[in-house]
Design a protein around this motif. Sequence first.
Motif, PDB file in Angstrom:
ATOM      1  N   HIS A  12       0.796  -1.225   0.000  1.00  0.00           N
ATOM      2  CA  HIS A  12       0.000   0.000   0.000  1.00  0.00           C
ATOM      3  C   HIS A  12       0.834   1.283   0.000  1.00  0.00           C
ATOM      4  CE1 HIS A  12      -2.660  -3.200   1.331  1.00  0.00           C
ATOM      5  NE2 HIS A  12      -3.689  -2.432   1.034  1.00  0.00           N
ATOM      6  N   ASP A  13       1.624   1.520   1.033  1.00  0.00           N
ATOM      7  CA  ASP A  13       2.352   2.781   1.138  1.00  0.00           C
ATOM      8  C   ASP A  13       3.821   2.668   0.745  1.00  0.00           C
ATOM      9  OD1 ASP A  13       0.237   4.340   1.957  1.00  0.00           O
ATOM     10  OD2 ASP A  13       0.519   3.909   4.067  1.00  0.00           O
ATOM     11  N   LEU A  14       4.337   1.476   0.745  1.00  0.00           N
ATOM     12  CA  LEU A  14       5.772   1.296   0.526  1.00  0.00           C
ATOM     13  C   LEU A  14       6.232   1.816  -0.828  1.00  0.00           C
ATOM     14  CD1 LEU A  14       8.575   0.102   1.155  1.00  0.00           C
ATOM     15  CD2 LEU A  14       7.711  -2.099   0.323  1.00  0.00           C
ATOM     16  N   TRP A  15       5.607   1.331  -1.895  1.00  0.00           N
ATOM     17  CA  TRP A  15       6.186   1.514  -3.227  1.00  0.00           C
ATOM     18  C   TRP A  15       6.006   2.921  -3.769  1.00  0.00           C
ATOM     19  CZ3 TRP A  15       9.412  -2.201  -4.006  1.00  0.00           C
ATOM     20  CH2 TRP A  15       9.151  -3.475  -3.461  1.00  0.00           C
ATOM     21  N   TRP A  16       4.856   3.547  -3.549  1.00  0.00           N
ATOM     22  CA  TRP A  16       4.700   4.899  -4.096  1.00  0.00           C
ATOM     23  C   TRP A  16       5.599   5.893  -3.362  1.00  0.00           C
ATOM     24  CZ3 TRP A  16       3.277   9.577  -2.130  1.00  0.00           C
ATOM     25  CH2 TRP A  16       2.581   9.621  -0.913  1.00  0.00           C
ATOM     26  N   HIS A  17       5.839   5.647  -2.074  1.00  0.00           N
ATOM     27  CA  HIS A  17       6.778   6.510  -1.357  1.00  0.00           C
ATOM     28  C   HIS A  17       8.193   6.345  -1.920  1.00  0.00           C
ATOM     29  CE1 HIS A  17       4.425   8.482   1.694  1.00  0.00           C
ATOM     30  NE2 HIS A  17       3.885   7.357   2.107  1.00  0.00           N
ATOM     31  N   MET A  18       8.581   5.104  -2.186  1.00  0.00           N
ATOM     32  CA  MET A  18       9.917   4.885  -2.768  1.00  0.00           C
ATOM     33  C   MET A  18      10.016   5.487  -4.166  1.00  0.00           C
ATOM     34  SD  MET A  18      11.870   1.584  -1.545  1.00  0.00           S
ATOM     35  CE  MET A  18      11.206   0.451  -2.747  1.00  0.00           C
ATOM     36  N   ALA A  19       8.952   5.373  -4.941  1.00  0.00           N
ATOM     37  CA  ALA A  19       8.961   5.949  -6.285  1.00  0.00           C
ATOM     38  C   ALA A  19       9.092   7.471  -6.223  1.00  0.00           C
ATOM     39  CB  ALA A  19       7.690   5.563  -7.028  1.00  0.00           C
ATOM     40  N   THR A  20       8.459   8.079  -5.226  1.00  0.00           N
ATOM     41  CA  THR A  20       8.584   9.528  -5.067  1.00  0.00           C
ATOM     42  C   THR A  20       9.999   9.894  -4.645  1.00  0.00           C
ATOM     43  OG1 THR A  20       6.253   9.610  -4.401  1.00  0.00           O
ATOM     44  CG2 THR A  20       7.590  11.567  -3.989  1.00  0.00           C
ATOM     45  N   GLY A  21      10.600   9.086  -3.763  1.00  0.00           N
ATOM     46  CA  GLY A  21      11.998   9.307  -3.405  1.00  0.00           C
ATOM     47  C   GLY A  21      12.909   9.211  -4.614  1.00  0.00           C
ATOM     48  N   ARG A  22      12.626   8.258  -5.486  1.00  0.00           N
ATOM     49  CA  ARG A  22      13.400   8.120  -6.732  1.00  0.00           C
ATOM     50  C   ARG A  22      13.218   9.350  -7.624  1.00  0.00           C
ATOM     51  NH1 ARG A  22      11.634   3.001 -10.019  1.00  0.00           N
ATOM     52  NH2 ARG A  22       9.721   4.240 -10.139  1.00  0.00           N
ATOM     53  N   LEU A  23      11.983   9.847  -7.701  1.00  0.00           N
ATOM     54  CA  LEU A  23      11.697  11.022  -8.524  1.00  0.00           C
ATOM     55  C   LEU A  23      12.420  12.253  -7.984  1.00  0.00           C
ATOM     56  CD1 LEU A  23      10.029  12.212 -10.874  1.00  0.00           C
ATOM     57  CD2 LEU A  23       8.179  12.620  -9.232  1.00  0.00           C
ATOM     58  N   ILE A  24      12.426  12.419  -6.658  1.00  0.00           N
ATOM     59  CA  ILE A  24      13.121  13.555  -6.054  1.00  0.00           C
ATOM     60  C   ILE A  24      14.623  13.468  -6.334  1.00  0.00           C
ATOM     61  CG2 ILE A  24      13.708  14.685  -3.875  1.00  0.00           C
ATOM     62  CD1 ILE A  24      10.996  13.719  -2.798  1.00  0.00           C
ATOM     63  N   THR A  25      15.156  12.252  -6.248  1.00  0.00           N
ATOM     64  CA  THR A  25      16.588  12.055  -6.472  1.00  0.00           C
ATOM     65  C   THR A  25      16.975  12.356  -7.914  1.00  0.00           C
ATOM     66  OG1 THR A  25      16.641  10.340  -4.748  1.00  0.00           O
ATOM     67  CG2 THR A  25      18.465  10.393  -6.307  1.00  0.00           C
ATOM     68  N   THR A  26      16.170  11.907  -8.847  1.00  0.00           N
ATOM     69  CA  THR A  26      16.518  12.076 -10.263  1.00  0.00           C
ATOM     70  C   THR A  26      16.264  13.489 -10.766  1.00  0.00           C
ATOM     71  OG1 THR A  26      14.329  11.221 -10.871  1.00  0.00           O
ATOM     72  CG2 THR A  26      16.155   9.648 -10.818  1.00  0.00           C
ATOM     73  N   THR A  27      15.238  14.164 -10.239  1.00  0.00           N
ATOM     74  CA  THR A  27      14.898  15.503 -10.729  1.00  0.00           C
ATOM     75  C   THR A  27      15.510  16.612  -9.877  1.00  0.00           C
ATOM     76  OG1 THR A  27      12.846  15.607  -9.425  1.00  0.00           O
ATOM     77  CG2 THR A  27      12.718  14.652 -11.648  1.00  0.00           C
ATOM     78  N   GLY A  28      15.880  16.267  -8.630  1.00  0.00           N
ATOM     79  CA  GLY A  28      16.417  17.281  -7.727  1.00  0.00           C
ATOM     80  C   GLY A  28      15.373  18.226  -7.187  1.00  0.00           C
ATOM     81  N   ALA A  29      14.085  17.844  -7.288  1.00  0.00           N
ATOM     82  CA  ALA A  29      13.003  18.710  -6.805  1.00  0.00           C
ATOM     83  C   ALA A  29      11.893  17.853  -6.205  1.00  0.00           C
ATOM     84  CB  ALA A  29      12.454  19.564  -7.938  1.00  0.00           C
TER      85      ALA A  29
END
Length: 511
Positions: free
Chosen positions: A34-51
Amino acid sequence: MTQLMRRLTLDSVWIGAVVVFIALRALLTPAPPHDLWWHMATGRLITTTGAIPTVDSFSYTQAGEVFYNQSWLAQLLMYGLYQLGGLELMTVFQAVLLAGTYGLLLWFCIRRTGAIRLSAAIILGMTMPASFDNWTIRPQTYALPLFVIYLIVLTEWRAGRRASLWLLPVLAAIWVNLHGSFVLGGALVALAFIGEMMSRLIGNWREANAWAQRPIGVAEDVLTRPDPPKLPPLRELFITGVLVGTAWLLNPGGFQVIGYVRNLIGSSPVTQIVTEWSPMTIRDPNGVIFFLFVTIGVAILAYAKRTPNLTEMLWTGAFFWLALSAVRNNIWFTAVATPLFIVQAASMLPKARLARFQGTPVLNGAILALLSLCLLICLPWIKPALGLPPELGALTSSDTPIAGVEALRSDPARPERLFHDLPYGSYLIWAAPEQLVWIDPRIELYPLEQWRHYQALSTGQRTEELLTQYAIDGLLLSTTQQSGLVEYVREHPEQWPIRYEDADTVYAVKR
C-alpha cells in the motif's frame, strides 16, 4: 569474560526478549504494497529531478493536479536504503528502528519504576500485540522514535530532572518533513503545559484550603513546615512550545504544511473510504486486541495504590480518543499509555520484596544466545534458505503483484488506461513507471466520486457504464479484493481475454 557472565541475570533475559521479539516481528512480516512503493517511487523522482514534486505525475485520472508531498524526507530515506541494500536492508532497518524505539520505551519505564520484569512483561504482553499492526515500512514508523523521545523529555522535565527541552524544536524540524504526525509532538507539549498548570492550581487550592481549615489557635510554624517541591517554571515549556511551532515552518512549503494536515483529516475519501482511518471496532481482530489493552489498563488504574499523574492522564485520554477515531492512531496511544500503566502497576507490587531469583549466568547466557540465533537466522539474507512458509519467508506480501506487473510490462499490446486494485497502483508506480495508474494510496488526491466508482467497479456494479466512462482498456485485478469484476471478465472472454493469471492476480486487455 567472567565478569561479563556474572552480569547475565534473568533481568537481562527479560530485556533481551523484548528487543529480540520486537525485531523478529518486523523481520518476519512481509511488506504490504500500500504505502511502501509509491513513497519509494517519489523518493526516486526527487533524487533524479532534484526537486520535490508539487503535482501528480503518476496517474492519468488526476494528472497535473496539485499534490502536496509532505513526507519527502522519509521518501528519500526509504529510496536511499533501497539503493544501498534493497528491500533486505529496508527490512533490517525497520527491525532495528522498532526494537530501538520500544527498547527506549522499556528503559524509560524501568528508570521510573525499577521494575524490570513488570515493564518487560507489559510491553511484550500488551503493548506489542496492540501496536504491531501499524509496524509496516512507511513514513509513520520513522516518526515513532521522535514521538517517544518527546514523551521522555517532557516527563523528565515534569519530574524536575535535567531535561533537554531544546531537543524538541530540533526534532520538530525533522519530524515536519518526515510525516504528518508532527502535530502530535506539539499536542504532547500543549497537553503537558495544560496538565502542569492545572496540577499547580489544584495544589495551591488544596494548600490554601488546608490552611483555612486548621484548628483555631493553631499557628503555622514556618520554620518546621517542609518546603513545597521545586517545580520547573512553566515559561520554559511555553517557550519550547512556541519554538516547536516555529520549527514546523522549516519545510519546503512553509505554512502550507498546516493546511495539508487540516485537509487530510477533513478529506471525505480519507474518512469514508480508507479502513485504517475508520474507527476502532470489536468486529476486527486488531480492534479486539486494542480494547483488551484498554480494559487491562483501566483495571490497573482502578486498583493501583497511587493517584495517576494528571498530565499523563491527559495524554492518555487525548490519544485514546484519537485511537478510537482511527485505527492508524493506535500506535501513538499505546506508546503514551504504556508508561502510565507500568508506573501504576508497579505501585501494586509489595514494597519489601525478597531478592528475586536471577537464575544462573550460564543458563541466562544460553537463553540470550538462543534469542540471538533466532534473530540471526531470520535476517532477510539468510531467511530464504530456511524453507519458511511464504507468508513468513517472503519480503513482500502476497498482494504485491510482482508477476502480474511483469506480464503487463512484457505485453506488446500494453493498455494505456489501466484499471487495477488499489495496492497494485502503488506497486505499478514503482515497478512500471511508464504505466500511468487509475488510482493509488494517495487517498487525498482522488475525489470521493472516483473512490465510489472504484468500489462499484471492483464489486462488478455499473461495470459497462464505468468502463466506458473512463475509457478503460486494461484490467489488473486482485482475485480476492475485486472478485466481482474478475467474474465479469470471465463471463466476457471474447471482449476481455485474459493475458495472465495466477492465484492472486488476473490481467486482461480489451480486445
